[in-house]
Motif scaffolding. Structure first.
Motif, PDB file in Angstrom:
ATOM      1  N   ARG A 163      -9.898   3.859  20.460  1.00 15.66           N
ATOM      2  CA  ARG A 163      -9.347   4.134  19.123  1.00 15.66           C
ATOM      3  C   ARG A 163      -9.894   3.005  18.238  1.00 15.66           C
ATOM      4  O   ARG A 163     -10.283   3.062  17.062  1.00 15.66           O
ATOM      5  CB  ARG A 163      -7.845   4.281  19.114  1.00 15.66           C
ATOM      6  CG  ARG A 163      -7.307   4.857  17.719  1.00 15.66           C
ATOM      7  CD  ARG A 163      -5.801   4.593  17.486  1.00 15.66           C
ATOM      8  NE  ARG A 163      -5.352   3.499  17.498  1.00 15.66           N
ATOM      9  CZ  ARG A 163      -4.660   2.988  18.798  1.00 15.66           C
ATOM     10  NH1 ARG A 163      -4.346   3.724  19.596  1.00 15.66           N
ATOM     11  NH2 ARG A 163      -3.950   1.826  18.575  1.00 15.66           N
ATOM     12  N   GLU A 164      -9.869   1.660  18.643  1.00 21.42           N
ATOM     13  CA  GLU A 164      -9.994   0.713  17.853  1.00 21.42           C
ATOM     14  C   GLU A 164     -10.800  -0.328  18.996  1.00 21.42           C
ATOM     15  O   GLU A 164      -9.969  -1.007  19.601  1.00 21.42           O
ATOM     16  CB  GLU A 164      -8.689   0.156  17.633  1.00 21.42           C
ATOM     17  CG  GLU A 164      -8.772  -0.523  16.190  1.00 21.42           C
ATOM     18  CD  GLU A 164      -7.230  -0.902  15.719  1.00 21.42           C
ATOM     19  OE1 GLU A 164      -7.011  -1.986  15.402  1.00 21.42           O
ATOM     20  OE2 GLU A 164      -6.277  -0.119  16.017  1.00 21.42           O
ATOM     21  N   ALA A 185      -3.823  -5.399  13.016  1.00 17.25           N
ATOM     22  CA  ALA A 185      -4.880  -4.958  12.298  1.00 17.25           C
ATOM     23  C   ALA A 185      -5.394  -3.753  12.949  1.00 17.25           C
ATOM     24  O   ALA A 185      -5.577  -3.395  14.083  1.00 17.25           O
ATOM     25  CB  ALA A 185      -5.912  -5.988  12.412  1.00 17.25           C
ATOM     26  N   ASP A 186      -5.973  -2.788  12.023  1.00 13.21           N
ATOM     27  CA  ASP A 186      -6.403  -1.594  12.544  1.00 13.21           C
ATOM     28  C   ASP A 186      -7.762  -1.330  11.746  1.00 13.21           C
ATOM     29  O   ASP A 186      -7.772  -0.927  10.539  1.00 13.21           O
ATOM     30  CB  ASP A 186      -5.317  -0.314  12.200  1.00 13.21           C
ATOM     31  CG  ASP A 186      -5.867   0.937  13.007  1.00 13.21           C
ATOM     32  OD1 ASP A 186      -5.139   1.501  13.543  1.00 13.21           O
ATOM     33  OD2 ASP A 186      -7.199   1.429  12.710  1.00 13.21           O
ATOM     34  N   ALA A 187      -9.020  -1.549  12.233  1.00 12.35           N
ATOM     35  CA  ALA A 187     -10.219  -1.465  11.637  1.00 12.35           C
ATOM     36  C   ALA A 187     -10.295   0.032  10.944  1.00 12.35           C
ATOM     37  O   ALA A 187     -10.684   0.186   9.782  1.00 12.35           O
ATOM     38  CB  ALA A 187     -11.268  -1.660  12.392  1.00 12.35           C
ATOM     39  N   THR A 188      -9.983   0.999  11.935  1.00 12.44           N
ATOM     40  CA  THR A 188      -9.750   2.281  11.227  1.00 12.44           C
ATOM     41  C   THR A 188      -8.988   2.627  10.259  1.00 12.44           C
ATOM     42  O   THR A 188      -9.449   3.022   9.166  1.00 12.44           O
ATOM     43  CB  THR A 188      -9.644   3.295  12.319  1.00 12.44           C
ATOM     44  OG1 THR A 188     -10.264   3.038  13.625  1.00 12.44           O
ATOM     45  CG2 THR A 188     -10.179   4.718  11.937  1.00 12.44           C
ATOM     46  N   LEU A 189      -7.971   2.157  10.415  1.00 13.89           N
ATOM     47  CA  LEU A 189      -6.806   2.336   9.197  1.00 13.89           C
ATOM     48  C   LEU A 189      -7.312   1.687   7.856  1.00 13.89           C
ATOM     49  O   LEU A 189      -7.568   2.141   6.705  1.00 13.89           O
ATOM     50  CB  LEU A 189      -5.437   1.860   9.358  1.00 13.89           C
ATOM     51  CG  LEU A 189      -5.112   2.560  10.721  1.00 13.89           C
ATOM     52  CD1 LEU A 189      -3.535   2.071  10.955  1.00 13.89           C
ATOM     53  CD2 LEU A 189      -4.900   3.897  10.499  1.00 13.89           C
ATOM     54  N   ASP A 235     -11.422  11.408   5.788  1.00 11.72           N
ATOM     55  CA  ASP A 235     -11.522  11.725   4.390  1.00 11.72           C
ATOM     56  C   ASP A 235     -11.675  13.281   4.050  1.00 11.72           C
ATOM     57  O   ASP A 235     -11.303  13.771   3.085  1.00 11.72           O
ATOM     58  CB  ASP A 235     -12.346  10.671   3.544  1.00 11.72           C
ATOM     59  CG  ASP A 235     -12.144   9.331   3.425  1.00 11.72           C
ATOM     60  OD1 ASP A 235     -11.105   9.200   3.915  1.00 11.72           O
ATOM     61  OD2 ASP A 235     -13.095   8.611   3.503  1.00 11.72           O
ATOM     62  N   GLU A 250       0.714  -1.057  -0.081  1.00 13.02           N
ATOM     63  CA  GLU A 250       0.085   0.065   0.022  1.00 13.02           C
ATOM     64  C   GLU A 250       0.938   1.279  -0.174  1.00 13.02           C
ATOM     65  O   GLU A 250       0.610   2.292  -0.745  1.00 13.02           O
ATOM     66  CB  GLU A 250      -0.851  -0.106   1.274  1.00 13.02           C
ATOM     67  CG  GLU A 250      -1.978   1.142   1.123  1.00 13.02           C
ATOM     68  CD  GLU A 250      -2.642   1.315   2.435  1.00 13.02           C
ATOM     69  OE1 GLU A 250      -2.620   0.600   3.440  1.00 13.02           O
ATOM     70  OE2 GLU A 250      -3.379   2.381   2.702  1.00 13.02           O
ATOM     71  N   GLN A 287      -8.033   9.887  10.776  1.00 12.32           N
ATOM     72  CA  GLN A 287      -7.893   9.534   9.552  1.00 12.32           C
ATOM     73  C   GLN A 287      -8.986   9.971   8.715  1.00 12.32           C
ATOM     74  O   GLN A 287      -9.576   9.233   7.890  1.00 12.32           O
ATOM     75  CB  GLN A 287      -7.276   8.572   8.976  1.00 12.32           C
ATOM     76  CG  GLN A 287      -5.805   8.167   9.667  1.00 12.32           C
ATOM     77  CD  GLN A 287      -5.225   7.017   9.100  1.00 12.32           C
ATOM     78  OE1 GLN A 287      -5.383   6.589   8.060  1.00 12.32           O
ATOM     79  NE2 GLN A 287      -4.392   6.383   9.782  1.00 12.32           N
ATOM     80  N   ARG A 307     -17.116   9.955   7.760  1.00  9.46           N
ATOM     81  CA  ARG A 307     -15.654   9.965   7.577  1.00  9.46           C
ATOM     82  C   ARG A 307     -14.898  11.222   7.382  1.00  9.46           C
ATOM     83  O   ARG A 307     -14.089  11.454   6.557  1.00  9.46           O
ATOM     84  CB  ARG A 307     -15.510   8.954   6.221  1.00  9.46           C
ATOM     85  CG  ARG A 307     -15.688   7.494   6.638  1.00  9.46           C
ATOM     86  CD  ARG A 307     -14.756   6.566   5.889  1.00  9.46           C
ATOM     87  NE  ARG A 307     -13.228   7.157   6.100  1.00  9.46           N
ATOM     88  CZ  ARG A 307     -12.499   6.380   7.091  1.00  9.46           C
ATOM     89  NH1 ARG A 307     -12.933   5.556   8.149  1.00  9.46           N
ATOM     90  NH2 ARG A 307     -11.438   6.814   7.399  1.00  9.46           N
ATOM     91  N   LYS A 313       1.707   3.774   6.635  1.00  4.49           N
ATOM     92  CA  LYS A 313       0.988   2.395   6.026  1.00  4.49           C
ATOM     93  C   LYS A 313       1.904   1.496   6.156  1.00  4.49           C
ATOM     94  O   LYS A 313       1.671   0.401   5.600  1.00  4.49           O
ATOM     95  CB  LYS A 313       0.521   2.861   4.736  1.00  4.49           C
ATOM     96  CG  LYS A 313      -0.405   3.928   4.502  1.00  4.49           C
ATOM     97  CD  LYS A 313      -2.001   3.384   5.431  1.00  4.49           C
ATOM     98  CE  LYS A 313      -2.806   4.478   5.122  1.00  4.49           C
ATOM     99  NZ  LYS A 313      -4.234   4.417   5.788  1.00  4.49           N
ATOM    100  N   ALA A 344     -10.024   0.787   7.029  1.00  2.00           N
ATOM    101  CA  ALA A 344     -11.209   1.387   6.246  1.00  2.00           C
ATOM    102  C   ALA A 344     -11.199   2.470   5.373  1.00  2.00           C
ATOM    103  O   ALA A 344     -11.686   2.796   4.481  1.00  2.00           O
ATOM    104  CB  ALA A 344     -12.443   1.596   7.352  1.00  2.00           C
ATOM    105  N   THR A 345      -9.741   2.954   5.651  1.00  2.00           N
ATOM    106  CA  THR A 345      -9.489   4.330   4.858  1.00  2.00           C
ATOM    107  C   THR A 345      -9.107   3.914   3.271  1.00  2.00           C
ATOM    108  O   THR A 345      -8.811   4.577   2.617  1.00  2.00           O
ATOM    109  CB  THR A 345      -8.348   4.984   5.470  1.00  2.00           C
ATOM    110  OG1 THR A 345      -8.549   5.158   7.045  1.00  2.00           O
ATOM    111  CG2 THR A 345      -8.112   6.421   5.076  1.00  2.00           C
ATOM    112  N   VAL A 346      -8.454   2.903   3.390  1.00  2.00           N
ATOM    113  CA  VAL A 346      -7.907   2.226   2.048  1.00  2.00           C
ATOM    114  C   VAL A 346      -8.604   2.670   0.921  1.00  2.00           C
ATOM    115  O   VAL A 346      -8.079   3.211  -0.036  1.00  2.00           O
ATOM    116  CB  VAL A 346      -7.415   0.797   2.050  1.00  2.00           C
ATOM    117  CG1 VAL A 346      -6.840   0.235   0.909  1.00  2.00           C
ATOM    118  CG2 VAL A 346      -6.424   0.541   3.323  1.00  2.00           C
TER     119      VAL A 346
END
Lengths: 738, 178, 332
Positions: free
Chosen positions: C130-131, B2-6, C44, A55, C42, C22, A124, B8-10
């Motif tokens: 956060r998660e 794993a980072d759900a938030t991250l 958008d 990525e 993060q 978002r 990333k 989801a950004t992809v």
């Protein structure tokens, strides 16, 4: 000598620093440069099994990502030798293997077209780890299995003893035996570490925030298997270092490799978190001090055993016992130091290494002894004043410690102290007084410099040392001005460039004593070159004895005859006359013992109702030989005292049980701010130490930070009756202590 | 990890999407500069990396040290936490704009020089920009305690605090006397 | 900091229209930009609020004070009405952050400030806030700065604001606007306890924007103090802080508001302590007694146990200092 030396001069680089014109490393923007951004390990111990890169590689602006699998295999370790000037901070090469030794260890360097792109992509990049179950997040005296009761491996070279310390301790009328500790501290220089590398053919230029351009050049020359002449390291202005920038760190190697492969300049500004995890610290240390004394206060035994943490990636001995053998006249002394490995980033020297932690322990113990003896702490120290250095049995080159104690006590108003705990009050606050001795070894090393007489009358002085904020630019100019008669504003000083004649690290308080004699030697040589020319046939002084010609007021003079240097250069039809020379210490090193001394007195205020402790004022008298520029010298001492205030009350780099560095930022790593700063009264004694060098200067960078933490802890005891032997003296320690 | 938030950004990131580039005008030290940049560029990096105005420094990048302090519409701010685009239309003063055009130092610069109110010089621009803002602020008292409190967001690791305080007080007297 | 689209609406309506799951509103940016750089937030889309007005401070007819969302912390602290009627708020604001940050930070932004827990602030570490579901690193990690009140097994993160502590003591209403119109949320209900869902920090729907904070009318004749205890003297978050507002009749307490910072997961009203104090003599001994009540249900951990005693000290001293003003005739 008097007009220019030992006078307060504004810094010659002041205008640049005050206008934003000084070029610190990260300020240098090269055409076509790329930006590096490092990625650190999320775990503290284990194996890096792989990296998720896809990525990140696909993100805008990303040019390449450097890591273990694609890193340059031709790199070699620097021999890491101080004598050969190629010491590095972390001996391991970046990405050398996949073993993780500490949290934040670099696992990748992202290179992109902009800083923002590099940072976004770095976020990333994810490591895949196999974490070790066992992480050594700190060593503990409970692990100890030795007579000192301290962890770590004994460092044989540090052991010193005289007399029979054990026997004398057992026989002493009064004894004391305590453990002390200091937390890991981080230099936290305001300037982030930074490196910009650019290659031109087989030449490498590195702009680096470093306290040692020459050391970094030599280290790079080994790492890249290149002759040193093909490498230049430049550091014109440094946002200080405090030891953290003495020796090269892995980010510089990563950056140079990236630049070579990508054939473009690469600039890496190390983010603050990585500066904490991966660019040095003063390691945590535990110390045991045992004192034996007669009832009249005469010390009969000093045993000081220390132990400091180091990293698995390298050995750092913090020598916390270094000052102890010289501090007091005592016939029976033994000191040892141990070092033990933990899963932290590599520690390194931090301002007053050894002395700052060591004198915290020793000078707190001396205070404890004074209370046991019901003796004034100043009197106890005077009782044990060492007339010569008891460690080497050499005479002191110059020692005015007694005057330091007396003057500082007088300025402070020590006579108002009541020898009773918590007896001095004002409103909600309890007042405490404390004091300690200060000391730092005075060193001088070999150094070269170059002096050039220019046709426009200016004088250029060059040396491959640096000015990290101590004022080196200014005192070099002062010295050259004093010796040549050229006004200080007509002197150009060039530092911070490894292509200049080899100069010392900016550290250890030895730069001043080391550089100024070389400046004098180079000026003498350049003057001699002028004289040689002016005494040639057909020249102005061809008829006179060259030994009688002097440089004075920008002219060569012989009796009442005089020829300005500019005229001479013009008549000779040459643009300049230049000479390089070296200076080094001599026999005096085996004839005298060189140390600086000081005394520091502190008043604290303790408000038990809200557990608030503050330092109310600090008074210090310092004996550093001659201050070339008392204004910058005093500033150094004040800065050391401020850092010592932080060491005493706030500073601790915290690792949790998993080895995670918890407070790798400037909000959670607490350093003193403006509001913490009390009135500070520093007196510099003026006893030039001409045994060390012709200028009488011993250097001043470290000594302010020695003793101050003990003076504060001693004042805290006087106010509260709580003897806090572990730094920092935090609110919870004060609340929980009995 | 794993980072759900991250993760989801992809799906939202298109590497070839340059539509987020925007053109803004920044007025710095009286000069207007036109810049085309992405919205995630902060003012500090815009000044340093785009405009080559490197006097404001990066010490932490998170509002924890004050080295990046600049003055915006008369008020000192941490330029590392200000998106460059949000500074559009405002009057930005950096250390490069403090002295007169003929080079005459601002009273705060002169005071810093005379009082040796720095060592390494890295936090110095931030200290001076904060000081000028404070000296112009009638709501901040000018006694030592108030100045120290108001300056506390500007860390000087060299510990030149005493001289900085002296310099700020001295500049205050100069300005008041003028 | 990842890339995002910056949207700069000119009206509240457009701002709300631009908001999504978002996206994030930006005011001063001192929290958002910080957390975006860390990769913790993060969005958008970042929706700028700086062209929306909302920068007035307005005295309402009923004696309340209406503060626009964009009023900076600096400006609010020195507003003459705040200094006169709510000195505890002024003190709290000025004890927070630094001059530069207060010049940037807005009122709404401060209400929305997020925890400083270092584990929350590092995306590489497990964090339920956060998660959700990843665990709490602080529980078994370093928890010196963490909360002892209002915690759950999932989160012990401290609410960092000073301003909010003063507002909790004063009493306030958060006015929000969304696609469905305007809502008024009592300040004490705005911030949520972590419970089983530490990721839910406030009672604000995804389309809603804070437009104002309205302070309750000041208590007649009240005296007050904000006391903040921390390691260094400035530029640090509280280890324990207390906003105390008291009214007296002679030497008896007739009303008391006690709010705590640095020790709890949200701006914390010490209601038990307040109740116990009303009707009692305003003595140091009584202040110490009610201070104990405030921490009866404290859940200290390995490194933050000292906050129980420190918090009690903050309450007792804040009350004493406030009452001393009364005896010195400094109340309005």
């Amino acid at each position: 000598m008097s007009e220019t030396l030992n006078t307060q001069k504004p810094r010659i680089d002041g205008a640049l620093k005050l206008s934003g014109g000084a070029d610190y490393t990260a300020d240098i923007n090269l055409d076509g440069q790329l930006y590096g951004y490092p990625v650190g390990s999320a775990i503290a111990s284990g194996e890096l099994e792989g990296l998720e890169l896809e990525e990140a590689l696909g993100m805008p602006g990303v040019v390449d990502i450097f890591h273990h699998d694609n890193f340059d295999r031709t790199l070699k370790h620097s021999p890491n030798s101080f004598a050969e000037k190629n010491t590095v901070s972390e001996p391991r090469l970046p990405f050398e293997d996949t073993t993780i030794h500490y949290h934040g260890q670099y696992i990748a360097l992202v290179v992109a077209d902009t800083f923002e792109h590099a940072r976004a992509a770095a976020q990333k990049v994810k490591g895949k780890y196999r974490a070790n179950d066992q992480v050594i997040s700190q060593f503990d005296e409970l692990d100890a299995d030795n007579v000192a009761g301290l962890p770590g491996v004994l460092q044989e070279g540090d052991g010193q003893s005289r007399g029979e310390a054990d026997t004398a301790f057992d026989a002493a009328e009064v004894t004391l035996d305590h453990h002390y500790s200091i937390a890991t501290e981080t230099h936290a220089a305001m300037e982030l570490h930074a490196s910009t590398a650019t290659w031109s053919g087989d030449h490498l230029t590195v702009y680096e925030s470093t306290q040692g351009v020459v050391f970094q050049r030599h280290a790079l020359s080994h790492v890249f298997s290149m002759p040193p002449e093909q490498i230049n390291v430049i550091s014109h202005f440094i946002g200080s270092g405090f030891g953290g920038k003495l020796f090269m760190w892995p980010h510089a190697i990563m950056t140079a490799v990236a630049s070579r492969r990508l054939k473009r300049p690469v600039k890496t500004v190390v983010p603050r978190q990585s500066v904490f995890t991966s660019a040095g610290s003063r390691p945590r240390s535990i110390q045991r001090v045992r004192l034996g004394a007669r009832a009249d206060g005469t010390l009969t035994s000093i045993r000081h055993d220390g132990s400091n943490e180091t990293a698995f990636v390298g050995m750092h001995n913090d020598t916390v016992i270094s000052a102890t053998p010289s501090m007091y006249a005592c016939e029976n002394v033994s000191v040892t130091n141990r070092v033990g490995e933990v899963n932290h980033g590599m520690p390194c020297p931090m301002r007053a290494p050894g002395e700052a932690p060591g004198l915290f322990a020793l000078e707190t113990a001396m205070d404890e002894l004074a209370w046991q003896l019901e003796m004034d702490p100043v009197e106890l120290r005077k009782k044990n004043f060492a007339e010569r250095d008891p460690a080497s049995d050499l005479p002191w080159s110059s020692n005015h410690l007694i005057e330091c104690w007396d003057n500082a006590a007088k300025r402070f108003g020590w006579e108002n102290r009541t020898a009773e705990i918590g007896a001095m009050r004002e409103g909600d606050e309890i007042i405490g007084y404390g004091m300690a001795s200060q000391s730092w070894e005075a060193m001088r090393l070999q150094c070269s410099a170059r002096v050039t007489f220019l046709s426009d009358g200016r004088l250029q002085v060059s040396c491959g040392t640096q000015d990290i904020g101590t004022g080196t630019y200014t005192i070099v100019a002062q010295t050259a001005s004093e010796l040549s008669g050229v006004p200080i504003e007509d002197i150009d000083v060039r530092l911070g460039d490894s292509s200049l004649p080899s100069g010392p690290l900016s550290g250890g308080s030895f730069a001043t004593a080391t550089v100024l004699p070389a400046v004098k030697a180079a000026l003498d040589a350049a003057t001699q070159a002028l004289i040689d020319k002016v005494t040639q046939d057909g020249q102005a002084f061809s008829d006179v004895d060259s030994g009688s010609i002097e440089l004075s007021d920008r002219a060569l003079t012989y009796g009442d005859r005089s020829i300005p240097v500019t005229t001479l250069l013009e008549e000779l039809g040459i643009g300049q006359v230049t000479a390089e020379a070296s200076a080094e210490p001599g026999d005096e090193q085996s004839e005298y013992s060189f140390r600086s001394f000081g005394a520091v007195f502190v008043e604290v205020r303790w408000d038990p109702g809200i557990s608030r402790l503050k330092v109310e004022r600090i008074v210090s008298t310092i004996d550093i030989g001659r201050a070339i520029n008392p204004m910058t010298a005093r500033n150094q001492v004040e800065g050391g005292l401020v850092m010592g205030l932080g060491m005493a009350l706030f500073e601790q780099t915290e690792y949790d049980k998993s080895g995670y560095l918890y407070n790798a930022n400037l909000a959670d790593y607490i350093v003193p701010v403006h509001a913490d700063i009390p009135p500070i009264d520093v007196e510099l004694l003026d006893y030039p130490d001409y045994h060390l060098n012709a200028f009488g200067a011993r250097g001043v960078g470290e000594i302010g930070l020695t003793g101050i933490a003990a003076a504060i802890s001693n004042a805290v005891y006087h106010a509260t009756g709580k003897r806090i032997r572990d730094l920092p003296i935090s609110i919870e320690r004060l609340l929980m202590a009995n | 990890m794993a980072d759900a938030t991250l993760d989801a950004t992809v799906g939202h990131v298109d590497p070839d999407d340059t539509s987020s580039l925007q053109t803004i005008e920044l007025t710095v030290n009286g000069q207007t500069h036109t810049l085309t940049l992405e919205p995630n560029v902060v003012l500090l990096d815009a000044l340093r990396e785009r405009l080559n105005l490197t006097g404001a420094k990066k010490g932490c990048d998170h509002g924890q040290c004050g080295a990046c302090t600049v003055v915006i519409d008369g008020r000192a701010m941490n330029s590392c936490l200000l998106l460059a685009a949000l500074a559009e239309g405002q009057d930005i003063t950096t250390i490069e704009g403090l002295a007169d055009e003929d080079g005459t130092l601002h009273p705060i610069q002169q005071a810093f020089l005379e009082h040796d109110a720095y060592q390494c010089g890295y936090c110095t621009a931030g200290q001076m920009m904060m000081a000028t803002s404070i000296l112009n602020d009638k709501d901040i008292a000018k006694d030592p305690a108030s100045i120290k409190e108001a300056m506390s967001g500007n860390i000087c690791r060299c510990g030149a605090y005493k001289n900085i305080l002296d310099a700020v007080q001295s500049a205050h007297r100069t300005i008041e006397g003028a | 900091m990842q890339s995002f689209e910056l949207i700069r609406p000119e009206s509240v309506k457009d701002a709300i229209g631009a908001q999504s799951e978002r996206s994030a509103f930006i005011g001063g940016g001192t929290t958002l930009v910080d957390l975006m750089k860390l990769g913790v937030m993060q969005p958008d889309h970042v929706v700028d609020t700086n062209r929306l007005g909302l920068d007035e401070i307005e005295a309402l007819d009923d004696g309340r004070l209406k503060i626009g969302a964009r009023v900076s912390n600096s400006r609010l602290a020195i507003d003459a009405r705040v200094e006169r009627d709510y000195p505890v708020l002024s003190q709290a604001l000025l004890s927070g952050a630094s001059t530069g940050l207060r010049n940037m930070a807005t009122t709404a932004g401060n209400v929305m400030q997020r925890t400083r827990c270092p584990y929350f602030r590092d995306p590489a570490k497990p964090c339920n806030k956060r998660e959700p579901g990843t665990g709490c690193s602080a529980m078994d990690g370093i928890n010196r700065n963490h909360a002892v009140l209002g915690t759950s097994e999932h989160c012990i993160a401290t609410h960092p604001s000073d301003m909010c502590v003063a507002m909790a003591a004063i009493g306030a209403t958060v006015v929000v606007e969304g696609r469905k119109g305007t809502r008024e949320i009592p300040f004490e209900d705005f911030h949520l306890l972590p419970g089983d869902h530490p990721e839910r920090e406030h009672d604000l729907r995804s389309d809603e924007l804070i437009t104002h904070v309205v302070l309750d009318a000041p208590l007649e004749g009240a005296v007050s103090t904000y006391l903040k205890l921390r390691d260094r003297a400035s530029y640090e978050f509280a280890l324990a802080s207390c906003a105390a507002i008291v009214t007296l009749e002679g030497t008896k307490v007739t009303a008391a508001r006690i709010a705590l910072g640095g020790v709890a997961t949200k701006p914390w009203r010490a209601v038990d302590a307040e109740a116990a104090l009303v009707g009692e003599e305003a003595t140091a001994k009584m202040f110490e007694q009610v201070a104990l009540l405030a921490f009866q249900r404290a859940m200290p951990l390995e490194h933050n146990a000292f906050k129980v005693e420190l918090g009690q000290q903050a309450i007792a001293r804040a009350l004493r200092d406030a009452v001393q003003q009364a005896s010195q005739g400094e109340h309005q």
